[in-house]
Write an enzyme that holds these catalytic residues in place. Structure first.
Site, PDB file in Angstrom:
ATOM      1  N   GLU A  19       4.600 -32.115   6.454  1.00 27.83           N
ATOM      2  CA  GLU A  19       4.652 -33.559   5.816  1.00 27.83           C
ATOM      3  C   GLU A  19       3.056 -33.752   5.261  1.00 27.83           C
ATOM      4  O   GLU A  19       4.184 -35.171   4.463  1.00 27.83           O
ATOM      5  CB  GLU A  19       4.974 -33.949   7.596  1.00 27.83           C
ATOM      6  CG  GLU A  19       6.010 -33.449   8.531  1.00 27.83           C
ATOM      7  CD  GLU A  19       5.009 -31.812   8.684  1.00 27.83           C
ATOM      8  OE1 GLU A  19       5.728 -31.566  10.261  1.00 27.83           O
ATOM      9  OE2 GLU A  19       4.438 -30.924   8.234  1.00 27.83           O
ATOM     10  N   PRO A  51       6.299   8.904  15.252  1.00 31.66           N
ATOM     11  CA  PRO A  51       7.449   8.582  15.985  1.00 31.66           C
ATOM     12  C   PRO A  51       7.698   8.203  16.419  1.00 31.66           C
ATOM     13  O   PRO A  51       8.659   7.512  18.161  1.00 31.66           O
ATOM     14  CB  PRO A  51       7.768   9.643  15.445  1.00 31.66           C
ATOM     15  CG  PRO A  51       7.324  10.872  14.903  1.00 31.66           C
ATOM     16  CD  PRO A  51       5.981   9.803  14.219  1.00 31.66           C
TER      17      PRO A  51
END
Length: 433
Positions: A57, A362
């Site tokens: 902003e 894994p």
């Protein structure tokens, strides 16, 4: 609620702008802002570029100047209402004389929230919920961090078409192409932490560092898939937008409040985090994501490359682990045969690690999936077949076909000769609110 076409168009641009901050704002959110003048013409644009720097902003208001008075501001996240390293954006909007503020997503951070209420109390018209889903997606890492109190997890794996991540003899270098591996380094560089299990450390002795291309090389930019499809890749930043690398003094008006002045007019660092928290600054300002080894029994070899000084490293071990390992240890409770992974993510969040890049192997990936802790999956598939060898994913708590982990695709795109798939769990309770 039917959204006016003008509101949708300008908020879409704000979401686009927010994407330019991806990978550089942690532990802050990515935010974009568009300011219109009283006649409905674009007067200023901005995005939050780095932690400690001007908020979106403030950048957009600085560009708009007096044209912001009586105009409208479109912001992807509710303007903050507290003073931290910068001043409250709610006060900056009030000081600029903005008449209307359109917000995509309310701020879940109770310390910073309240900007919308302050604006309404001072007579500013506030509209909320415009393109909320799109703004949620571009900011998903931070929103997970803020809402769930844990780090957001992206699981990455590379495999053959038949799902193998290594050959029968354990060799895995290389399944995918140099282009795919370079893409992985770009995604690593955008994360706060890179996580791997002890199995990967013992088998491959990885560095777990991010080695992206040159900063000015368009190929070194984090790809669009790292952010939602609605956010453009940051390879080209429009001239109307303040560059992420430099925040000029003019970007911070006097109305911005205290906390911004000390950082204006200098090159923005890759990271402003404290030592041992999140990604640290490396050579030439590069981010150095924290390396995390999940090592229940403390078996990491003292000479492992993951313990070198190229990046900070944290080794997560069990509370009762009897280890003489000389490293920064994080002791965690056990959960079954391994560590409590949710406790790990909460501890990392306490260290301002917003985003985690999980590289396996894994077994660890299967545990994260089993416990519902994977927020996004990035898969690199090579046009090759092995037939046997290590699978990319271990046991993940699936006993029957009805229990499989369903995903939805965000993107399917070629990376050199390979294919990159971006997907996420079909249901993610608690993430989008």
């Amino acid at each position: 609620m039917e959204i006016p076409a003008q509101d949708a168009a300008h908020m879409a641009r704000a979401v686009e702008l927010a994407g330019h901050g991806h990978g550089t704002t942690s532990p802050n959110p990515v935010v974009g802002c568009v300011v219109l003048d009283a006649g409905g013409q674009v007067a200023g644009e901005g995005f939050h570029a780095y932690a400690g720097g001007p908020h979106a902003e403030v950048v957009a208001l600085a560009q708009a100047g007096e044209r912001a008075r009586g105009g409208t501001a479109y912001v992807t996240l509710e303007p903050c209402d507290h003073t931290g390293r910068t001043g409250p954006c709610s006060l900056a909007l009030l000081a600029a004389g903005v008449a209307r503020v359109v917000i995509a997503v309310p701020d879940p951070n109770l310390k910073a929230a309240g900007g919308a209420a302050r604006l309404r109390a001072h007579g500013v018209s506030v509209t909320s919920g415009v393109l909320g889903a799109e703004a949620e997606r571009v900011n998903e890492e931070w929103l997970t961090y803020a809402r769930l109190g844990r780090s957001h997890v992206t699981w990455k794996f590379a495999a053959t078409l038949d799902g193998r991540s290594a050959a029968e003899d354990g060799t895995s270098q290389w399944i995918t192409s140099p282009a795919a591996r370079a893409d992985v380094h770009r995604l690593r560089a955008a994360a706060d932490a890179i996580v791997a299990g002890i199995g990967t450390v013992l088998a491959d002795d990885p560095h777990l560092t991010a080695r992206p291309g040159p900063p000015n090389d368009p190929a070194s930019v984090v790809p669009a898939s790292a952010v939602p499809a609605s956010a453009v890749p940051a390879s080209v930043v429009p001239a109307s937008v303040v560059p992420a690398s430099v925040v000029p003094a003019s970007a911070v008006p006097a109305s911005a409040g205290r906390g911004s002045e000390a950082r204006v007019g200098r090159v923005a660092p890759a990271s402003e985090t404290r030592p041992g928290s999140g990604a640290g600054g490396g050579e030439a300002g590069r981010r150095r994501p924290l390396r995390v080894v999940v090592d229940t029994r403390g078996r990491t070899p003292q000479d492992a490359r993951v313990l070198d000084d190229s990046a900070p490293t944290l080794v997560a071990v069990a509370e009762d682990a009897d280890t003489g390992l000389k490293a920064d240890l994080l002791r965690l409770p056990r959960d079954g045969r391994g560590l409590d992974l949710e406790a790990l993510l909460k501890e990392l969040a306490a260290r301002e690690v917003v985003s985690v890049f999980l590289e396996g192997g894994p077994t660890l990936a299967g545990e994260f999936l089993r416990r519902g802790l994977v927020d996004r999956v990035v898969a690199y598939l090579a046009p090759a077949l092995l037939g046997s060898g290590r699978a990319a994913l271990g046991a993940a708590g699936v006993g029957t076909i009805g229990e499989m982990h369903r995903l939805t695709f965000d993107e399917i795109s070629p990376i050199g000769p390979d294919v990159r798939l971006i997907a996420r769990p079909a249901t993610q309770p608690g993430r989008e609110q």
